[in-house]
Enzyme design. Structure first.
Site, PDB file in Angstrom:
ATOM      1  N   TYR A 113      -4.846  -4.930  10.481  1.00 52.35           N
ATOM      2  CA  TYR A 113      -5.296  -5.452   9.187  1.00 52.35           C
ATOM      3  C   TYR A 113      -6.801  -5.685   9.249  1.00 52.35           C
ATOM      4  O   TYR A 113      -7.445  -5.368  10.268  1.00 52.35           O
ATOM      5  CB  TYR A 113      -4.500  -6.718   8.837  1.00 52.35           C
ATOM      6  N   GLY A 140       0.262  -5.032   1.648  1.00 52.87           N
ATOM      7  CA  GLY A 140      -0.968  -5.353   0.921  1.00 52.87           C
ATOM      8  C   GLY A 140      -0.707  -6.074  -0.382  1.00 52.87           C
ATOM      9  O   GLY A 140      -1.569  -6.789  -0.884  1.00 52.87           O
ATOM     10  N   HIS A 176       0.847  -1.198   0.000  1.00 53.53           N
ATOM     11  CA  HIS A 176       0.000   0.000   0.000  1.00 53.53           C
ATOM     12  C   HIS A 176       0.884   1.251   0.000  1.00 53.53           C
ATOM     13  O   HIS A 176       1.913   1.282   0.692  1.00 53.53           O
ATOM     14  CB  HIS A 176      -0.873  -0.014   1.255  1.00 53.53           C
TER      15      HIS A 176
HETATM   16  O1  YXS Z   1      12.329   8.519  -0.504  1.00 49.46           O
HETATM   17  P1  YXS Z   1      11.773   8.517  -1.928  1.00 49.46           P
HETATM   18  O2  YXS Z   1      10.882   9.663  -2.259  1.00 49.46           O
HETATM   19  O3  YXS Z   1      12.827   8.217  -2.989  1.00 49.46           O
HETATM   20  O4  YXS Z   1      10.765   7.247  -1.996  1.00 49.46           O
HETATM   21  C1  YXS Z   1      11.276   5.980  -1.685  1.00 49.46           C
HETATM   22  C2  YXS Z   1      10.292   5.329  -0.718  1.00 49.46           C
HETATM   23  O5  YXS Z   1       9.780   6.235   0.260  1.00 49.46           O
HETATM   24  C3  YXS Z   1       9.188   4.933  -1.673  1.00 49.46           C
HETATM   25  N1  YXS Z   1       8.396   3.832  -1.129  1.00 49.46           N
HETATM   26  C4  YXS Z   1       7.110   3.941  -0.783  1.00 49.46           C
HETATM   27  N2  YXS Z   1       6.281   4.992  -0.834  1.00 49.46           N
HETATM   28  C5  YXS Z   1       5.022   4.769  -0.399  1.00 49.46           C
HETATM   29  N3  YXS Z   1       4.574   3.592   0.086  1.00 49.46           N
HETATM   30  C6  YXS Z   1       5.404   2.516   0.144  1.00 49.46           C
HETATM   31  N4  YXS Z   1       4.930   1.347   0.597  1.00 49.46           N
HETATM   32  C7  YXS Z   1       6.736   2.671  -0.292  1.00 49.46           C
HETATM   33  N5  YXS Z   1       7.833   1.864  -0.353  1.00 49.46           N
HETATM   34  C8  YXS Z   1       8.833   2.589  -0.869  1.00 49.46           C
HETATM   35  O6  YXS Z   1       9.831   4.514  -2.879  1.00 49.46           O
HETATM   36  C9  YXS Z   1      11.131   5.156  -2.981  1.00 49.46           C
HETATM   37  C10 YXS Z   1      12.181   4.090  -3.080  1.00 49.46           C
HETATM   38  O7  YXS Z   1      12.136   3.404  -1.848  1.00 49.46           O
HETATM   39  P2  YXS Z   1      13.492   2.860  -1.185  1.00 49.46           P
HETATM   40  O8  YXS Z   1      14.585   3.864  -1.371  1.00 49.46           O
HETATM   41  O9  YXS Z   1      13.161   2.400   0.190  1.00 49.46           O
HETATM   42  O10 YXS Z   1      13.776   1.600  -2.132  1.00 49.46           O
HETATM   43  P3  YXS Z   1      14.649   0.301  -1.779  1.00 49.46           P
HETATM   44  O11 YXS Z   1      14.782  -0.415  -3.049  1.00 49.46           O
HETATM   45  O12 YXS Z   1      15.846   0.685  -0.999  1.00 49.46           O
HETATM   46  O13 YXS Z   1      13.716  -0.524  -0.775  1.00 49.46           O
HETATM   47  C11 YXS Z   1      12.531  -1.091  -1.284  1.00 49.46           C
HETATM   48  C12 YXS Z   1      11.657  -1.532  -0.089  1.00 49.46           C
HETATM   49  C13 YXS Z   1      10.287  -1.995  -0.633  1.00 49.46           C
HETATM   50  C14 YXS Z   1      12.362  -2.666   0.678  1.00 49.46           C
HETATM   51  C15 YXS Z   1      11.477  -0.314   0.844  1.00 49.46           C
HETATM   52  O14 YXS Z   1      11.043   0.787   0.074  1.00 49.46           O
HETATM   53  C16 YXS Z   1      10.438  -0.591   1.904  1.00 49.46           C
HETATM   54  O15 YXS Z   1      10.722  -1.280   2.895  1.00 49.46           O
HETATM   55  N6  YXS Z   1       9.220  -0.044   1.662  1.00 49.46           N
HETATM   56  C17 YXS Z   1       8.101  -0.241   2.608  1.00 49.46           C
HETATM   57  C18 YXS Z   1       7.563  -1.676   2.476  1.00 49.46           C
HETATM   58  C19 YXS Z   1       6.381  -1.810   3.413  1.00 49.46           C
HETATM   59  O16 YXS Z   1       6.518  -1.853   4.642  1.00 49.46           O
HETATM   60  N7  YXS Z   1       5.181  -1.855   2.830  1.00 49.46           N
HETATM   61  C20 YXS Z   1       3.921  -1.942   3.562  1.00 49.46           C
HETATM   62  C21 YXS Z   1       3.041  -0.741   3.166  1.00 49.46           C
HETATM   63  S1  YXS Z   1       1.616  -0.693   4.211  1.00 49.46           S
HETATM   64  C22 YXS Z   1       0.643  -1.952   3.553  1.00 49.46           C
HETATM   65  O17 YXS Z   1       0.905  -2.482   2.492  1.00 49.46           O
HETATM   66  C23 YXS Z   1      -0.524  -2.421   4.343  1.00 49.46           C
HETATM   67  C24 YXS Z   1      -1.427  -1.313   4.749  1.00 49.46           C
HETATM   68  S2  YXS Z   1      -0.027  -3.326   5.749  1.00 49.46           S
HETATM   69  O18 YXS Z   1       0.857  -2.411   6.476  1.00 49.46           O
HETATM   70  O19 YXS Z   1      -1.189  -3.638   6.512  1.00 49.46           O
HETATM   71  O20 YXS Z   1       0.701  -4.469   5.298  1.00 49.46           O
END
Ligand code: YXS
Length: 259
Positions: A138, A108, A64
Site C-alpha cells: 500500500y 481501495g 481497485h
Molecule cells: O468473473 P467475472 O468476469 O464475472 O467478474 C467477476 C469478478 O472477477 C469481478 N470483480 C472484479 N474485477 C476487477 N477488480 C475487482 N476488484 C473485482 N472484484 C470482482 O466482478 C465479477 C463478479 O465478481 P464475483 O463473482 O466475485 O462476485 P461475488 O458477489 O461473488 O463476490 C464479490 C466480492 C467483492 C466478494 C468478490 O468479487 C471479491 O472478493 N472481489 C475482490 C475484492 C478485493 O480483494 N478487492 C481488492 C482490489 S485491490 C485494491 O483495492 C487495492 C489495490 S489493495 O489491494 O491495496 O487493497
C-alpha cells in the site's frame, strides 16, 4: 452507461456508484467519472455530498479494478493514479463528503470510506483493506488515512489480516460515525447532510482544510522518504505481487514465497 449517477436534493449532492455487474470496482473510468462529478458539484458550490451505491447492494465496491492494476515492476497506487486522485478530490472538496455504506467494501474502496469526512453504515456494511492478499505494497498516504481514522493497532489488524471488519466493530472503532438500520439509512444520511449544508459553507470548508493539514502533518526525514520508496519498490517488483494478481484471475489461492 454512466458509472456514476449524480443528483442534487436541495443543497445535498448525491453520487451513486453504478456498475453493479463489476461490483462497482474502482476502474480508471469509474474513478475519473467520480472525480468529474465532484468537480461539477464544487463548481456549483454544493456544500455537502453523499457517495453511495445502489440501494441494498451486497457489495458497495470491490475496490481497485484488479484487471487494471499496473503489472509487476510498475508503481501501483502512484500519486497521479485515478484512485489516488479521487481520494485527494474528496479530501480537498470544500464541503462535507459523506459515505453512505450498505454491503461489502473492499481494498481501495475502504480507503475512500476512511478518507470521506463522515461514514454512515447499515448492518450489512463491512470494510476490508486487502493489499496483503495480492502482495501489493500500500502507499504511505493511504496508511495515514487508516491510522487517522481507527488508530495504529486496528489499522495494523485490518492491513495484516485483510479480513472484513463487520458493521458493529466498524462503528466501535470509528470507521462509521453512525450505524443505522438499512430501512432508515437513506433518510438518516440525507438529514445529516442537510444539517451540515445548512451551516456556514465557508466555515465548514476552512475547518475541513485545517483538519486535513493538521491530520496529514507527519514530519518525514528525506531518509525515511527514500526508505519507504525502496521498501515499496521491493514489493511491487516481487514474485509475490505478480503471483497475487495471477491467482486472483485464476480464482485460486496465491502461493506467496516472501520474495
Ligand atoms: O468473473 P467475472 O468476469 O464475472 O467478474 C467477476 C469478478 O472477477 C469481478 N470483480 C472484479 N474485477 C476487477 N477488480 C475487482 N476488484 C473485482 N472484484 C470482482 O466482478 C465479477 C463478479 O465478481 P464475483 O463473482 O466475485 O462476485 P461475488 O458477489 O461473488 O463476490 C464479490 C466480492 C467483492 C466478494 C468478490 O468479487 C471479491 O472478493 N472481489 C475482490 C475484492 C478485493 O480483494 N478487492 C481488492 C482490489 S485491490 C485494491 O483495492 C487495492 C489495490 S489493495 O489491494 O491495496 O487493497
Amino acid at each position: 452507461m454512466a458509472l456514476i449517477l449524480s443528483e442534487l436534493k436541495d443543497k445535498v449532492g448525491i453520487l451513486t456508484l453504478n456498475n453493479p455487474e463489476r461490483r462497482n470496482a474502482l476502474s480508471l473510468e469509474l474513478c475519473d467519472e467520480l472525480r468529474e462529478a465532484l468537480d461539477d458539484f464544487k463548481s456549483r458550490k454544493v456544500p455537502a455530498v453523499i457517495i453511495r451505491a445502489q440501494r441494498d447492494v451486497k457489495v458497495w465496491s470491490a475496490g481497485h479494478d484488479i484487471r487494471q492494476l499496473p503489472q509487476v515492476s510498475h508503481e501501483p497506487l502512484a500519486y497521479d493514479s485515478p484512485m489516488e486522485r479521487v481520494l485527494r478530490s474528496i479530501q480537498e472538496y470544500p464541503g462535507a463528503v459523506i459515505a453512505m455504506v450498505q454491503g461489502g467494501v473492499w481494498g481501495g474502496a475502504s480507503d475512500i470510506i476512511v478518507t470521506c469526512d463522515l461514514a454512515i453504515g447499515d448492518e450489512t456494511s463491512t470494510f476490508a483493506i486487502t493489499p496483503v492478499k495480492i502482495g501489493l505494497p500500500y502507499n504511505a498516504a493511504g496508511i495515514v488515512h487508516f491510522i487517522n481514522r481507527v488508530g495504529l493497532s486496528i489499522a495494523k489488524e485490518m492491513f495484516f489480516t485483510a479480513e472484513p471488519v463487520k458493521a458493529e466493530r466498524a462503528y466501535h472503532f470509528g470507521i462509521l460515525n453512525h450505524l443505522v438500520s438499512s430501512r432508515e439509512i437513506e433518510q438518516f444520511t440525507l438529514a445529516l447532510a442537510g444539517t451540515i449544508a445548512a451551516n456556514s459553507p465557508l466555515a465548514v470548508a476552512v475547518i475541513k482544510e485545517q483538519f486535513r493539514l493538521l491530520s496529514e502533518a507527519h514530519p518525514l526525514t528525506a531518509d525515511a522518504f527514500e526508505r519507504i520508496q525502496g521498501l515499496r519498490r521491493k514489493v511491487y517488483n516481487s514474485h509475490d505481487y505478480e503471483e497475487g494478481i495471477k491467482a486472483f484471475f485464476e480464482k485460486r489461492k496465491p502461493n506467496f514465497r516472501g520474495e
